[in-house]
Design an enzyme around this catalytic site. Structure first.
Site, mmCIF file in Angstrom:
data_model
loop_
_atom_site.group_PDB
_atom_site.id
_atom_site.type_symbol
_atom_site.label_atom_id
_atom_site.label_comp_id
_atom_site.label_asym_id
_atom_site.label_seq_id
_atom_site.Cartn_x
_atom_site.Cartn_y
_atom_site.Cartn_z
ATOM 1 N N SER A 134 0.753 -1.059 -0.059
ATOM 2 C CA SER A 134 0.050 0.087 -0.020
ATOM 3 C C SER A 134 0.857 1.400 -0.048
ATOM 4 O O SER A 134 1.873 1.293 0.694
ATOM 5 C CB SER A 134 -0.736 0.302 1.209
ATOM 6 N N TYR A 147 -2.605 -0.591 10.206
ATOM 7 C CA TYR A 147 -2.537 -0.726 9.003
ATOM 8 C C TYR A 147 -1.237 -0.279 8.108
ATOM 9 O O TYR A 147 -0.553 -1.085 7.485
ATOM 10 C CB TYR A 147 -3.540 -0.164 8.054
#
Length: 267
Positions: A134, A147
């Site tokens: 990501s 995250y």
């Protein structure tokens, strides 16, 4: 020549938005695909809709016994040439309320353990590992502390493994999507993206990039022009990004108040 024709691919997170789009393209390319996830009925539905034969194996990737069973299943099917670690979950909330065990186990530990299990097989076949990370694996972002930690870890793991295997014919690749229109983002995240006018890709755009990277063998790919600039700025001049995101902090916090964990369909 199609480098994916006849290749055996294990795809995790196939039932999520990105996973479904990747599966469709893998099938069209002539690859032989094994898909895995927790929901066997959903996996069966995906396999039934695919133009080519798809093998399914229901597994909780955070359970080591399930991982061992998945390895045995793939060995029975003739092994794999490509491992795509795509499964993941996200949470958008204050740091004090983050479900860290779930975030780290699913987004970081599971792909590391899966890679470790399949590495001997993949080495023998000069195979490929592609880890889906990501933009938040390079930029710490308020509301996504757990995250970000997991994706930072996955990027570091991938980079270290690339360098460890540099004297082999194996390929270890890292893809960093930006915000994507899938179920991993709850309504608060989508509202924040709209409010901040952040670019959002479709699952099909991410899948296109992933397939292109599998074919080209490019080690690292970060999606989004603005996101690429921010990644580079954060590495060289983090205080610039501190100031840029600091100016948006009040708005970010307004969106994550009262939100909780969101498990994506990619698990």
């Amino acid at each position: 020549m199609n480098r994916l024709q006849g290749k055996r691919v294990l795809l995790t997170g196939a039932s999520g938005g990105i996973g479904r789009a990747v599966l469709k393209q893998l099938s069209a390319s002539g690859a032989e695909v094994v898909i895995t996830g927790r929901d066997q009925p959903r996996l069966k539905m995906l396999a039934a809709d695919a133009p080519e034969q798809i093998q399914t194996f229901a597994a909780d990737l955070t359970d080591t016994a399930n991982l061992d069973a998945l390895l045995a299943f793939c060995q029975q099917q003739g092994g794999i040439d490509v491992l795509i670690n795509n499964a993941g979950i996200s949470q958008f909330s204050a740091a004090a309320g983050q479900q860290l065990t779930a975030l780290i186990n699913t987004n970081l530990l599971a792909p590391m353990l899966l890679t470790q299990l399949f590495l001997p097989m993949l080495k023998q076949r000069n195979g490929t590992i592609l880890n889906v990370g990501s933009t938040f694996g390079s930029i710490g972002y308020a509301g996504f502390t757990g995250y970000c930690a997991a994706k930072f870890g996955l990027r570091g793991y991938t980079e270290a493994l690339q360098r460890e295997l540099a004297d082999t014919d194996m390929r270890v690749l890292y893809l960093a999507p930006r915000a994507t229109d899938t179920a991993i983002n709850n309504t608060a995240v989508k509202a924040l993206n709209r409010a901040l006018k952040q670019g959002v890709d479709t699952p099909e755009q991410v899948a296109n990039a992933l397939i292109e990277q599998l074919i080209s063998g490019k080690k690292r790919r970060f999606l989004g022009t603005a996101e690429n600039i921010f990644v580079r700025l954060n590495a060289l001049f983090p205080s610039v990004v501190d100031n840029a995101l600091g100016g948006k902090l009040k708005q970010i916090k307004q969106h994550f108040i009262g939100t909780g964990v969101k498990n994506s369909a990619e698990v």
